[in-house]
Scaffold this active site. Structure first.
Site, short mmCIF file in Angstrom:
data_model
loop_
_atom_site.label_atom_id
_atom_site.label_comp_id
_atom_site.label_asym_id
_atom_site.label_seq_id
_atom_site.Cartn_x
_atom_site.Cartn_y
_atom_site.Cartn_z
N ASP A 42 0.85 -1.18 0.00
CA ASP A 42 0.00 0.00 0.00
C ASP A 42 0.89 1.24 0.00
OD1 ASP A 42 -1.88 1.96 0.40
OD2 ASP A 42 -2.08 1.55 2.56
N ASN A 44 -0.32 4.54 -0.26
CA ASN A 44 -0.95 5.81 0.14
C ASN A 44 -1.72 5.73 1.45
OD1 ASN A 44 -3.02 4.23 -0.74
ND2 ASN A 44 -3.99 5.79 -2.01
N ASP A 46 -4.13 3.81 2.66
CA ASP A 46 -5.55 3.48 2.82
C ASP A 46 -5.76 2.01 3.19
OD1 ASP A 46 -4.99 2.21 0.46
OD2 ASP A 46 -6.59 3.17 -0.71
N ASP A 50 -1.61 -1.33 -3.94
CA ASP A 50 -1.91 -0.58 -5.15
C ASP A 50 -0.75 -0.67 -6.15
OD1 ASP A 50 -0.03 1.36 -4.07
OD2 ASP A 50 -1.67 1.98 -2.75
N ASP A 227 -8.54 -16.79 -16.40
CA ASP A 227 -9.36 -17.32 -15.31
C ASP A 227 -10.40 -18.32 -15.83
OD1 ASP A 227 -9.92 -16.78 -12.38
OD2 ASP A 227 -11.93 -16.45 -13.21
N GLU A 281 -6.36 -21.53 -16.62
CA GLU A 281 -6.60 -22.48 -15.53
C GLU A 281 -7.26 -23.72 -16.13
OE1 GLU A 281 -7.88 -21.12 -11.30
OE2 GLU A 281 -9.12 -20.11 -12.76
O1 TEU Z 1 -10.55 -19.74 -9.51
C1 TEU Z 1 -11.22 -20.86 -10.02
C2 TEU Z 1 -10.79 -22.04 -9.30
O2 TEU Z 1 -9.83 -22.63 -9.65
C3 TEU Z 1 -11.58 -22.48 -8.13
O3 TEU Z 1 -11.17 -23.75 -7.78
C4 TEU Z 1 -11.42 -21.52 -7.02
O4 TEU Z 1 -10.11 -21.67 -6.56
C5 TEU Z 1 -12.40 -21.74 -5.89
O5 TEU Z 1 -11.69 -21.95 -4.73
C6 TEU Z 1 -13.38 -22.85 -6.11
O6 TEU Z 1 -13.99 -23.28 -4.95
C7 TEU Z 1 -10.53 -18.59 -10.26
C8 TEU Z 1 -9.78 -17.52 -9.50
O7 TEU Z 1 -8.44 -17.90 -9.37
C9 TEU Z 1 -10.45 -17.30 -8.19
O8 TEU Z 1 -9.75 -16.40 -7.37
C10 TEU Z 1 -11.83 -16.77 -8.49
O9 TEU Z 1 -12.56 -16.65 -7.30
C11 TEU Z 1 -12.60 -17.66 -9.45
O10 TEU Z 1 -11.82 -18.11 -10.56
C12 TEU Z 1 -13.77 -16.90 -10.05
O11 TEU Z 1 -13.30 -15.91 -10.90
CA CA Z 2 -3.43 2.00 -1.32
#
Ligand code: TEU
Ligand code: CA
Length: 589
Positions: A42, A44, A46, A50, A227, A281
């Site tokens: 951080d 600043n 808060d 960041d 993701d 992933e």
């Molecule tokens: O995570 C998806 C995922 O791999 C899930 O297994 C997640 O870890 C979760 O614990 C399931 O119970 C990705 C992101 O890395 C995670 O931080 C997000 O919350 C999720 O997608 C939704 O965008």
């Molecule tokens: Ca900050």
């Protein structure tokens, strides 16, 4: 070694000779470091990390030796899931700074010859994204088909409250459908209620996603971590899951009919125009299925994260599953067997969704074992096959947080599970807290411990950090580690340097010397380049506190000692090693 499939002529050009048949590319040779911006620094006062905080620490990262940064979401978001719910893909989250701060950070990264990949979260958006605001407004809105809307099913018990369209559960507890009173239909959300799933079958959605990708690529980012990307293609007709399928819905959700077609379109129209890396992933897909996504001939993604290793010790939900070293070795052996020269692997054992590396796979019960086991795990990550991904704080051996109360958690996954499990009487509170302490995602999200100053130097002494700092910061912090040549930090720095100095750790063959040994993990990485001396490395890891006299399998002799986690280790040129608690060594052989 003969290639398993015929390659187009341009791919069998001279460089392959020196790289064991692999096409050499910068991202195969990279060491990646993940930053969770909310918790890094951080700048600043808060209490929230960041972008300027990241810029302040680029020298620290450069000295550590990593050369690619993966930044978890930095976009405008109401933070239902800490930025994995995006409201505006072209805007920086206000708490993280401005676009000018981003540009300055990126320029500073490039000036240090490092690269940046950003998080691409496009299976879903925030319900506060303007696409969704339009979509939910009326059934004939031009954005209606950007999301997945369905009528409910009749409810015999109460006709005024329809039932969800099918039996999909959400990852964050409860059904994956939310009834919206405005149009009297349900929308699909595989994650939180505030994370509606996009409808990728709509070509306009794909076009808009591709366009926002170009926006960041044109700024100069070097790629994306994607993701839950396999979930983008939904099952036609969205039928109910069978009882069997409900045990692991991701298997069905990740294998929709258009997944590869959409990724190929993304590659053709966007990714192929830039020199980028991508890592998706591999949620819900098996190792052999993942070759469909990463086989370079298919032109989809560079790499994926396979969860076999990181989830080896986990049963259903947050339950612990006993694991053995031979089972872990079998995973890596399997990877080496299934993935061939046209695929590329990743290695990681932690991230923002998993417990701390050392608490999860090492031993944080004493200071000595914590340090030794953290070093052993870093040794392993930096010498196995695949591009290593390190998570912030693991390089100083940060541990899980001593959670005792629900109030100490921030994560929506834990909060929702508490409602679904404890408040319904399905699980005793004490068990829930114990499991969430063991596996909860907030363990890895507590602020980075920079120094022994109040708030660990993460923020100003007077500020309240968004998530409490682990009280062990007075003894575990970066300032202390940087000053101490025997620290986890300096050890990790040396292991990274070795990885980057020798292509054998990148392109070399992998051989597990002793797959059934339940205490010692011993393997070689070997790279033969015609006309040059072969690069031959031996890694020996004693996975536990019990000392052992270990004799290498017949014909293998440890040569020169290149790195050892125990200060003063002298054994070299021998086939019998006296390994102490959590000993990790890298030799030539
Ligand atoms: O995570 C998806 C995922 O791999 C899930 O297994 C997640 O870890 C979760 O614990 C399931 O119970 C990705 C992101 O890395 C995670 O931080 C997000 O919350 C999720 O997608 C939704 O965008
Ligand atoms: Ca900050």
């Amino acid at each position: 070694m003969p290639a398993t499939t015929a390659k187009p002529a341009e791919q069998v050009a001279a460089p392959l000779v020196g790289n064991n048949g692999y096409q050499p590319v910068w991202w195969k040779e990279a060491v990646v470091y993940q930053i969770y911006p909310r918790s890094f620094q951080d700048s600043n006062g808060d209490g929230v990390g960041d972008l300027n905080g990241i810029t302040e620490h680029l020298d620290y990262l450069q000295k550590l030796g990593i050369n690619v940064i993966w930044l978890s979401p930095h976009y405008d978001s109401p933070n239902a899931d800490n930025g994995y719910d995006i409201r505006d893909y072209r805007k920086v989250m206000q708490e993280f700074g401005t676009m000018a701060d981003f540009d300055r950070m990126l320029a500073a990264i490039k000036a240090r010859h490092m690269r940046l990949i950003v998080d691409l979260v496009v299976n879903h958006t925030s319900d506060e994204h303007h696409w969704f605001a339009e979509s939910r407004a009326s059934k004939d809105n031009s954005y209606r088909d950007y999301y997945i809307w369905r009528d409910g099913r009749p409810n015999p018990a109460d006709p005024s409250v329809p039932l969800p369209p099918n039996n999909y559960p959400s990852y964050f507890s409860g059904p994956a459908w939310q009834f919206d009173p405005v149009t009297q239909q349900f929308y699909l959300h595989l994650f939180a209620v505030k994370q509606p799933d996009l409808n990728w079958d709509n070509p306009k959605v794909r076009e808009d996603v591709f366009s926002l990708m170009r926006f960041w690529l044109d700024k100069g980012v070097d790629g994306f971590r994607m993701d839950v990307i396999p979930l983008i293609s939904k099952q036609p007709g969205l039928p109910d899951l069978t009882a069997e399928q409900l045990k692991d819905p991701s298997r069905i959700w990740a294998n929709g009919p258009h997944r590869d077609e959409y990724l190929q379109q993304m590659n053709r129209e966007v990714l192929s125009k830039y020199d980028v890396m991508t890592v998706g992933e591999a949620i819900g897909i098996t190792l052999s299925e993942e070759t469909k996504i990463i086989n370079s001939d298919r032109k989809e993604l560079s790499m994926v994260f396979n969860f076999d290793a990181v989830r080896l010790n986990r049963g259903e939900g947050y339950t612990e599953r006993a694991w053995t070293l031979p089972a872990l070795k079998a995973i890596y052996d399997n990877h080496a067997r299934v993935l061939d020269k046209t695929d590329w692997d990743t290695v990681f054992l932690s991230n923002h969704d998993n417990p701390r590396l050392v608490s999860n796979f090492g031993d944080d019960s004493t200071q000595q074992f914590r340090i030794r086991s953290a070093k052993l795990l870093e040794t392993m990550l930096l010498t196995l096959r695949g591009t290593p991904f390190l998570y912030q704080g693991d390089e100083i051996g940060m541990t899980n947080y001593p959670f005792t109360h629900l109030d100490q958690f921030n994560d929506i996954e834990v909060k929702n599970a508490y409602q679904a499990k404890v408040l319904t009487g399905k699980m005793p509170e004490a068990q829930f807290i114990a499991e969430s302490h063991r596996f909860g995602r907030d363990n890895s999200r507590t602020p980075m411990q920079w120094s022994a100053a109040p708030n660990a130097g993460f923020t100003t002494p007077a500020a309240k950090p968004w998530l409490a700092v682990n009280p062990n910061y007075t003894s575990i912090n970066a300032a202390e580690e940087v000053a101490n040549p025997d620290s986890v930090y300096h050890y990790t720095q040396r292991a990274i340097a070795l990885h980057r100095a020798h292509l054998a750790f990148v392109y070399g063959d992998y051989q597990d010397l002793d797959p059934t040994n339940s205490q010692v993990f011993a393997y070689t990485r070997t790279l033969t380049v015609p006309g040059k001396p072969a690069q031959r490395f031996l890694v020996v890891l004693n996975f536990g506190e019990k000392p052992v006299e270990y004799t290498l399998p017949e014909g293998v002799k440890a040569g020169k000692l290149l790195l050892a986690d125990a200060p003063g280790t002298a054994e070299a040129s021998t086939s019998t090693l006296h390994l102490g608690a959590w000993d990790a060594r890298i030799y030539t052989y």
